[in-house]
Design a protein around this motif. Structure first.
Motif, PDB file in Angstrom:
ATOM      1  N   TRP A 125       0.816  -1.213   0.000  1.00  0.00           N
ATOM      2  CA  TRP A 125       0.000   0.000   0.000  1.00  0.00           C
ATOM      3  C   TRP A 125       0.850   1.264   0.000  1.00  0.00           C
ATOM      4  O   TRP A 125       0.416   2.302  -0.529  1.00  0.00           O
ATOM      5  N   GLN A 126       2.054   1.224   0.576  1.00  0.00           N
ATOM      6  CA  GLN A 126       2.857   2.450   0.632  1.00  0.00           C
ATOM      7  C   GLN A 126       3.228   2.973  -0.756  1.00  0.00           C
ATOM      8  O   GLN A 126       2.948   4.131  -1.075  1.00  0.00           O
ATOM      9  N   PRO A 127       3.859   2.145  -1.615  1.00  0.00           N
ATOM     10  CA  PRO A 127       4.182   2.674  -2.951  1.00  0.00           C
ATOM     11  C   PRO A 127       2.941   2.948  -3.786  1.00  0.00           C
ATOM     12  O   PRO A 127       2.927   3.880  -4.593  1.00  0.00           O
ATOM     13  N   GLU A 128       1.895   2.146  -3.578  1.00  0.00           N
ATOM     14  CA  GLU A 128       0.677   2.377  -4.355  1.00  0.00           C
ATOM     15  C   GLU A 128       0.025   3.698  -3.971  1.00  0.00           C
ATOM     16  O   GLU A 128      -0.332   4.502  -4.843  1.00  0.00           O
ATOM     17  N   LEU A 129      -0.128   3.943  -2.669  1.00  0.00           N
ATOM     18  CA  LEU A 129      -0.727   5.211  -2.242  1.00  0.00           C
ATOM     19  C   LEU A 129       0.141   6.395  -2.635  1.00  0.00           C
ATOM     20  O   LEU A 129      -0.369   7.462  -2.995  1.00  0.00           O
ATOM     21  N   ALA A 130       1.466   6.231  -2.574  1.00  0.00           N
ATOM     22  CA  ALA A 130       2.369   7.324  -2.949  1.00  0.00           C
ATOM     23  C   ALA A 130       2.158   7.706  -4.412  1.00  0.00           C
ATOM     24  O   ALA A 130       2.064   8.890  -4.763  1.00  0.00           O
ATOM     25  N   TRP A 150      -0.390  17.751   3.422  1.00  0.00           N
ATOM     26  CA  TRP A 150       0.313  16.745   4.217  1.00  0.00           C
ATOM     27  C   TRP A 150       1.723  17.228   4.532  1.00  0.00           C
ATOM     28  O   TRP A 150       2.429  17.734   3.652  1.00  0.00           O
ATOM     29  N   ARG A 151       2.121  17.082   5.788  1.00  0.00           N
ATOM     30  CA  ARG A 151       3.454  17.493   6.221  1.00  0.00           C
ATOM     31  C   ARG A 151       4.042  16.437   7.144  1.00  0.00           C
ATOM     32  O   ARG A 151       3.336  15.704   7.819  1.00  0.00           O
ATOM     33  N   ARG A 152       5.356  16.407   7.194  1.00  0.00           N
ATOM     34  CA  ARG A 152       6.076  15.531   8.126  1.00  0.00           C
ATOM     35  C   ARG A 152       7.474  16.101   8.315  1.00  0.00           C
ATOM     36  O   ARG A 152       8.101  16.555   7.353  1.00  0.00           O
ATOM     37  N   ASP A 153       7.965  16.106   9.537  1.00  0.00           N
ATOM     38  CA  ASP A 153       9.307  16.626   9.809  1.00  0.00           C
ATOM     39  C   ASP A 153       9.917  15.843  10.968  1.00  0.00           C
ATOM     40  O   ASP A 153       9.743  16.195  12.130  1.00  0.00           O
ATOM     41  N   ASP A 154      10.586  14.749  10.636  1.00  0.00           N
ATOM     42  CA  ASP A 154      11.208  13.913  11.659  1.00  0.00           C
ATOM     43  C   ASP A 154      12.391  13.191  11.013  1.00  0.00           C
ATOM     44  O   ASP A 154      12.539  13.200   9.782  1.00  0.00           O
ATOM     45  N   PRO A 155      13.255  12.554  11.801  1.00  0.00           N
ATOM     46  CA  PRO A 155      14.453  11.914  11.240  1.00  0.00           C
ATOM     47  C   PRO A 155      14.178  10.873  10.168  1.00  0.00           C
ATOM     48  O   PRO A 155      14.917  10.770   9.188  1.00  0.00           O
ATOM     49  N   MET A 156      13.120  10.058  10.328  1.00  0.00           N
ATOM     50  CA  MET A 156      12.818   9.051   9.319  1.00  0.00           C
ATOM     51  C   MET A 156      12.443   9.699   7.997  1.00  0.00           C
ATOM     52  O   MET A 156      12.878   9.266   6.930  1.00  0.00           O
ATOM     53  N   HIS A 157      11.661  10.764   8.063  1.00  0.00           N
ATOM     54  CA  HIS A 157      11.271  11.469   6.840  1.00  0.00           C
ATOM     55  C   HIS A 157      12.505  12.053   6.140  1.00  0.00           C
ATOM     56  O   HIS A 157      12.633  11.964   4.912  1.00  0.00           O
ATOM     57  N   LYS A 158      13.393  12.619   6.918  1.00  0.00           N
ATOM     58  CA  LYS A 158      14.609  13.187   6.332  1.00  0.00           C
ATOM     59  C   LYS A 158      15.441  12.119   5.640  1.00  0.00           C
ATOM     60  O   LYS A 158      16.059  12.371   4.599  1.00  0.00           O
ATOM     61  N   LEU A 159      15.466  10.924   6.216  1.00  0.00           N
ATOM     62  CA  LEU A 159      16.192   9.816   5.581  1.00  0.00           C
ATOM     63  C   LEU A 159      15.552   9.459   4.237  1.00  0.00           C
ATOM     64  O   LEU A 159      16.246   9.253   3.238  1.00  0.00           O
ATOM     65  N   LEU A 226       5.265  10.383   3.481  1.00  0.00           N
ATOM     66  CA  LEU A 226       4.052  11.024   3.995  1.00  0.00           C
ATOM     67  C   LEU A 226       2.926  10.019   4.179  1.00  0.00           C
ATOM     68  O   LEU A 226       2.253   9.998   5.220  1.00  0.00           O
ATOM     69  N   VAL A 227       2.689   9.169   3.181  1.00  0.00           N
ATOM     70  CA  VAL A 227       1.593   8.211   3.315  1.00  0.00           C
ATOM     71  C   VAL A 227       1.910   7.177   4.401  1.00  0.00           C
ATOM     72  O   VAL A 227       1.000   6.701   5.096  1.00  0.00           O
ATOM     73  N   SER A 228       3.193   6.847   4.568  1.00  0.00           N
ATOM     74  CA  SER A 228       3.573   5.872   5.587  1.00  0.00           C
ATOM     75  C   SER A 228       3.209   6.332   6.985  1.00  0.00           C
ATOM     76  O   SER A 228       2.888   5.522   7.863  1.00  0.00           O
ATOM     77  N   SER A 229       3.256   7.641   7.195  1.00  0.00           N
ATOM     78  CA  SER A 229       2.999   8.171   8.533  1.00  0.00           C
ATOM     79  C   SER A 229       1.534   8.527   8.768  1.00  0.00           C
ATOM     80  O   SER A 229       1.136   8.799   9.903  1.00  0.00           O
ATOM     81  N   ARG A 230       0.706   8.511   7.720  1.00  0.00           N
ATOM     82  CA  ARG A 230      -0.679   8.960   7.868  1.00  0.00           C
ATOM     83  C   ARG A 230      -1.704   7.833   7.717  1.00  0.00           C
ATOM     84  O   ARG A 230      -2.864   7.991   8.110  1.00  0.00           O
ATOM     85  N   ALA A 231      -1.302   6.724   7.154  1.00  0.00           N
ATOM     86  CA  ALA A 231      -2.252   5.648   6.857  1.00  0.00           C
ATOM     87  C   ALA A 231      -2.524   4.774   8.074  1.00  0.00           C
ATOM     88  O   ALA A 231      -1.686   4.635   8.966  1.00  0.00           O
ATOM     89  N   ILE A 232      -3.699   4.181   8.090  1.00  0.00           N
ATOM     90  CA  ILE A 232      -4.063   3.211   9.118  1.00  0.00           C
ATOM     91  C   ILE A 232      -4.694   2.005   8.443  1.00  0.00           C
ATOM     92  O   ILE A 232      -5.176   2.087   7.302  1.00  0.00           O
ATOM     93  N   GLU A 233      -4.706   0.881   9.144  1.00  0.00           N
ATOM     94  CA  GLU A 233      -5.366  -0.308   8.623  1.00  0.00           C
ATOM     95  C   GLU A 233      -6.875  -0.122   8.735  1.00  0.00           C
ATOM     96  O   GLU A 233      -7.401   0.149   9.814  1.00  0.00           O
TER      97      GLU A 233
END
Length: 320
Positions: A125-130, A150-159, A226-233
Motif C-alpha cells: 500500500w505504501q508505494p501504491e498510495l504514494a 500533508w506534512r512531516r518533519d522527523d528523522p525518518m522522513h529526512k532519511l 508522507l503516506v507511511s505516517s498517515r495511513a491506518i489499517e
C-alpha cells in the motif's frame, strides 16, 4: 465558502480554513465545535481543538468511505496508474531479497528465531498510495487540495527524502542519534536496525515498481514517507490500508479523548469523554489496550516521530 470557526487564542491560518472548506466540498460534515489550527499550543504545531465543550459520544466528524484514500478507491479514480502498477507487479518473480543482514540483526535483538520479512502481499500500500497521491496532484483531483497539506518533519522522513539506502551507515547513524536524543532510553542498535528496515522496505518496493531511476524519485520518496505516517489499517481481514481525511489531522496520545467508529459506510469520530473548550483532540495511533513496551515505543518513534514518555513504557518484567 464556509468560514472555519474561530476561538480565543486560536487563529486559523488560510490552509486551516481551506481544509475546513475542502471537507465541506467533498461531503465531510465537521462539527462547528471543533477547529483545525496551526498553533504552538498543539503538540505537533498543528492539530484539532475543541472550541466549545464536547459531551461524551458527541460526533465531531463523519467521513464517508467513498472519500477515504485507499488503493481500491484510488484505482477507480486513476485507472492508468493502477494499470501501470499492476503490470510492474506482475513482472516480478517474487519480491526482492535485499537486507537479509538487517532482518537477522533485528530478529537476534528480539531473541526471535523467525526471520522478519520486509514485504507481504498486503504490504504494497505504501508505494501504491504514494503514486496515486502524485497522480491526484498531477490531475488536480479533489483529493489534491487535501494531499497538498500533508506534512512531516522527523528523522525518518529526512532519511527517505535524502536518498539514503539501507546500507548508508553514516546517514542511518545520524538519524539514530537524533531519535535517541528524543528517547535516550531506547537501544541505539535497535534504532539503527529499525531505520535500516524502513529504508530496505522502500528499496524493495522500488524494485517492484521500477522507480529507483525515475526522474521523480525525490517526489515519490517524499510522498512515500508522507503516506507511511498517515495511513491506518481499515480492514484487518483484507489488510486494506488507507488515509482517512480529517482523522489524519488529529494528533496521537496514549490517552485519547476521541474514538473512531465505522458502520460500513461512514467513519465517525466522537468524543469518548467530556472535553473542555480549548482542549486539543487526540486519537491513539497504536492499538488500544496493547502494552507500550520498548519495541512498540521504538516503532512509534520511527514511524511517526512521536516520543513515548518513559513512565508509559512497560518493562519486560512488568509484562510478565
Amino acid at each position: 465558502i464556509l468560514e472555519a470557526p474561530t476561538a480565543p487564542l486560536l487563529s486559523p491560518t488560510a490552509p486551516d480554513i481551506g481544509f475546513h472548506n475542502w471537507c465541506a466540498s467533498v461531503g465531510i460534515p465537521v462539527s462547528p465545535s471543533v477547529q483545525l489550527a496551526t498553533t504552538p499550543r498543539s503538540v505537533a504545531g498543528r492539530g484539532v481543538f475543541a472550541i466549545e465543550p464536547l459531551e461524551r459520544g458527541e460526533i465531531i466528524a463523519a467521513i464517508p468511505s467513498a472519500v477515504v484514500f485507499h488503493p481500491d478507491n484510488a484505482a477507480e479514480c486513476f485507472p492508468d496508474t493502477a494499470e501501470r502498477m499492476e503490470e510492474a507487479k506482475s513482472e516480478q518473480v517474487g519480491f526482492a531479497k535485499r537486507g537479509k543482514w538487517i532482518r537477522r540483526l533485528w530478529a537476534r535483538m528480539l531473541r526471535r528465531d523467525d526471520e522478519i520479512k520486509f514485504l507481504k502481499d498486503t504490504e504494497l500500500w505504501q508505494p501504491e498510495l504514494a503514486q496515486y497521491a502524485l497522480s491526484a496532484i498531477e490531475e488536480d483531483h479533489p483529493w489534491a487540495e487535501w494531499i497538498s497539506q500533508w506534512r512531516r518533519d522527523d528523522p525518518m522522513h529526512k532519511l527517505f527524502v535524502s536518498g539514503a539506502n539501507s546500507e548508508d551507515e553514516l546517514a542511518i547513524s545520524g538519524a539514530a542519534d537524533e531519535l535517541q536524543k528524543m528517547m535516550p532510553q531506547l537501544s541505539y542498535l535497535k534504532l539503527r536496525a529499525a531505520l535500516a528496515l524502513r529504508l530496505g522496505r522502500m528499496e524493495e518496493h522500488s524494485s517492484i515498481y521500477g522507480y529507483l531511476d525515475d526522474t521523480k524519485i525525490k517526489d515519490i520518496s517524499e510522498m512515500y514517507s508522507l503516506v507511511s505516517s498517515r495511513a491506518i489499517e481499515l480492514d484487518a481481514d483484507t489488510g486494506l490500508t488507507g488515509i482517512i481525511p480529517f482523522y489524519d489531522m488529529i494528533n496521537h496520545s496514549l490517552r485519547p479523548n476521541l474514538n473512531l467508529d465505522y458502520d460500513g459506510e461512514v467513519f465517525e469520530l466522537f468524543a469518548n469523554r467530556h472535553v473542555e473548550a480549548g482542549e486539543e483532540l487526540f486519537l491513539t495511533y497504536t492499538k488500544l489496550g496493547e502494552p507500550m513496551d520498548e519495541n512498540n515505543a521504538l516503532w512509534a518513534l520511527v514511524q511517526w516521530g512521536i516520543p513515548t514518555d518513559k513512565d508509559d513504557i512497560i518493562s519486560e518484567n512488568d509484562e510478565q
